[in-house]
Design a protein around this motif. Structure first.
Motif, PDB file in Angstrom:
ATOM      1  N   THR A   1     -10.742  -7.599  10.889  1.00  0.00           N
ATOM      2  CA  THR A   1     -10.932  -6.177  11.208  1.00  0.00           C
ATOM      3  C   THR A   1      -9.951  -5.319  10.419  1.00  0.00           C
TER       4      THR A   1
ATOM      5  N   THR B   1      -8.747 -14.774  11.498  1.00  0.00           N
ATOM      6  CA  THR B   1      -8.819 -14.354  12.898  1.00  0.00           C
ATOM      7  C   THR B   1      -9.618 -13.058  12.952  1.00  0.00           C
ATOM      8  N   ASP B   2     -10.217 -12.776  14.092  1.00  0.00           N
ATOM      9  CA  ASP B   2     -11.006 -11.547  14.234  1.00  0.00           C
ATOM     10  C   ASP B   2     -10.159 -10.314  13.958  1.00  0.00           C
TER      11      ASP B   2
ATOM     12  N   LYS C   1     -16.051 -18.545   8.185  1.00  0.00           N
ATOM     13  CA  LYS C   1     -15.017 -17.632   8.665  1.00  0.00           C
ATOM     14  C   LYS C   1     -13.708 -18.381   8.919  1.00  0.00           C
TER      15      LYS C   1
END
Length: 629
Positions: free
Chosen positions: A506, A501-502, A498
């Motif tokens: 999203t 960034t989250d 990963k």
């Protein structure tokens, strides 16, 4: 007459669609296939000419030609008594019990033509792409996809019935008693596998399938075979973990691969041997062996002997033939020009990533780093895999016996690789294949020589805008795979890691849903599109056409009309309904007409180029246009 404003695909390809017939030995004809057919003619003539020479340019080509000559020796093939096939069948037929099967697993895997009812395969480790991992899956299904087994599928029963009848005929040809019973038992075993198999939609999200299990835990779950002994016989040692890609099959293993199912498993294995052998035997058996595939795709006749001869040779020597093709037909000028286009496209992507309005600066910079690390491979490889030097034709053995020997060599090499580091320069497609690919585990894009022809590319007869609408969009498509729903989960080194960034990921998932919705349920002449199955390729198509258009605009003779017309031309296709239905259920690519028509409607330049307005068939309102890359 169809207007571009109403249907780009139909308007641009109207004459071709009206005049072009699907060849009787193919399920479809498309821009890709037209190049394939020309390459087949060219290579058939070359192989025939090379067959007259006493010496070839390399030892590998010498063996390819020797195998090619055996494949075309129909007098010998038609006189075959099938004793070599019967020997392979006897290896399995002699296993009386499930215990016999368990004791013979290593021998079956390494020294027979039988398929096991489960698969252990070596591939680059998604989380450590420099090294290999051992993966585990089920054996696959007889029908094209899990959806074919639904009670409401119109072809389920007729396909299974045809497969059973055709397979029974083959088994009887090889002298197997109870041939019909064996075929029916194989179908019964296949039916047991359906519930545990991944669907094509699940396979399409391959980055999500990675499930590492410690060997000790795997052996605790799978107890009906001695997993550790078997794996050690394949690899020479035990790995720390096994990557499970079909969880339901893993969890159901002891229920499916069990003593009570042995007779069904045995029958299934016998049918696999019989069907695999047919391409190396007599003309009658060759035709019989291909009957199910032709029925499935509604193909009128088998490929002729000359085409088959090349097909069979490519089965083992495709890289050798590809290297010959690349050196003979691919020029340095074309390679340099395509390399230039790749560099331009990467710069365009850099700019688009950094100016993207929904990514944070941190993620955009990481994306640019991954982009900069992409390695393009153009034309043909510098070297052949070393294992090909071991494929030496035995003049005293039949075509089938040589194929059996080659399979054993290639199987041994497959498992031998586990102890080595991954060779990221290895090509997974021969140079004469009309295709291209992106490899997430090596962060490479590969453009074989054969696709670098009109209508995709012609540096003499096509304008820059046409070349960008063709090969430029294909190049950018492959780059885009680094940032599709699967590729985006791999870092610049090719590891599943990963780097977003989250918040950004999203947002990306929301963009994916928009792309899914744009295609999901679109009607085609064979049925509705499955937006989830085809999302990765649609993201790549949209990224490809967008980046290629941006690059085309940098050329002094830019023409939007030429660009979009060429885009529509490269996706031209005609296909049988049955073949289209099969692809709708199992192919990660959208049907050609949708690939031609949908991506342009997300671009304002398309509407301006052809003065497309609300009410026109190709119109898409601004708020409904999907923009990702």
């Amino acid at each position: 007459m169809t207007r571009i404003q109403d249907d780009l695909f139909e308007a641009v390809n109207a004459e071709w669609l009206a005049k072009t017939e699907i060849p009787s030995d193919r399920p479809r004809i498309a821009a890709f296939d037209e190049l394939v057919i020309e390459n087949e003619k060219r290579l058939a003539a070359d192989m025939k000419a090379l067959s007259e020479l006493s010496e070839q340019e390399s030892p590998e080509l010498t063996q390819a030609i020797a195998f090619y000559k055996k494949a075309g020796d129909w007098t010998t093939r038609n006189a075959d008594d099938f004793s070599a096939v019967k020997k392979e069948l006897d290896k399995i037929a002699s296993l009386a019990t499930f215990e016999d099967f368990k004791d013979s697993l290593a021998d079956i895997a390494l020294h027979s033509q039988a398929s096991l009812p489960f698969s252990f395969g070596v591939q680059a480790d998604m989380k450590d792409a420099v090294h290999y991992a051992l993966g585990f899956t089920g054996p696959g299904l007889l029908l094209p996809d899990k959806t074919y087994y639904g009670e409401d599928h119109p072809r389920k029963q007729e396909l299974l019935d045809f497969w059973a009848k055709n397979t029974a005929e083959l088994l009887a040809t090889f002298g197997m008693a109870d041939a019909e019973k064996l075929a029916d038992q194989a179908v019964a075993f296949d039916g047991l596998l359906v519930e545990s198999a991944n669907s094509s939609e699940e396979w399409a999200k391959y980055a999500e399938l990675y499930n590492p299990i410690a060997v000790e835990d795997f052996a605790t779950q799978v107890t009906n075979i001695d997993v550790k002994a078997f794996v050690e016989s394949l690899l020479g040692r035990l790995p720390e973990q096994i990557i499970v890609f079909e969880n339901r099959f893993y969890e159901s293993f002891d229920r499916l691969i069990a003593p009570e199912n042995w007779e069904l498993i045995k029958a299934w294995m016998l049918t696999k041997i019989a069907r695999k052998a047919t391409g190396y035997l007599s003309e009658e058996v060759r035709i019989l062996g291909g009957a199910y595939g032709r029925f499935l795709q509604n193909v009128a006749e088998a490929r002729n002997q000359e085409k088959h001869q090349l097909d069979v040779t490519e089965g083992y020597f495709s890289q050798v033939i590809g290297l010959y093709y690349g050196k003979k037909y691919f020029g340095e000028a074309a390679k340099a020009d395509v390399k230039r286009m790749v560099e331009v496209m990467i710069k365009v992507y850099q700019s688009r990533l950094l100016s993207n309005d929904w990514l944070s600066q941190a993620t955009a910079e990481q994306a640019v780093e991954k982009l900069d690390a992409i390695t393009p491979m153009i034309g043909y490889p510098d070297k052949l895999p070393k294992v090909l030097s071991k494929l030496v034709v035995d003049a005293d053995q039949s075509l089938y016996e040589n194929a059996v020997k080659f399979d054993e060599i290639l199987t041994a090499r497959h498992y031998e690789k586990f102890s080595e580091e991954v060779d990221k320069t290895e090509w997974h497609m021969p140079a004469h294949m009309v295709n291209a690919y992106y490899s997430p585990d090596s962060n490479t894009i590969v453009f074989p020589a054969a696709i670098l022809q009109a209508p995709f590319y012609d540096n003499q007869k096509q304008t820059a805008s046409q070349n960008y609408g063709g090969i430029g969009a294909v190049i950018a498509h492959e780059i885009s795979h680094a940032f599709d729903n699967n590729g985006a989960q791999f870092d610049k080194f090719g590891n599943l890691n990963k780097w977003w960034t989250d918040e950004d990921y999203t947002a990306f998932e929301k963009k994916q849903e928009e792309m899914i919705a744009e295609f999901d349920g679109l009607e085609t002449e064979a049925g509705k599109a499955n937006g989830r199955l085809i999302v990765s390729e649609n993201i790549a198509d949209q990224g490809g056409i967008t980046a290629a258009l941006t690059a085309a605009k940098l050329e002094p003779d830019y023409s939007a009309e030429e660009f979009f017309k060429q885009w529509a031309e490269i996706w031209r296709i005609k296909a049988s309904t049955e073949y289209q239905q099969m692809l709708l259920s199992s192919d990660v690519h959208a049907p050609g007409k949708l690939r031609a028509n949908v991506p342009p409607t997300n671009l304002e330049d398309f509407f301006e180029a052809f003065d497309i307005k609300p009410g026109d068939g190709m119109w898409r309102a601004e708020e409904d246009r999907v923009k990702i890359w």
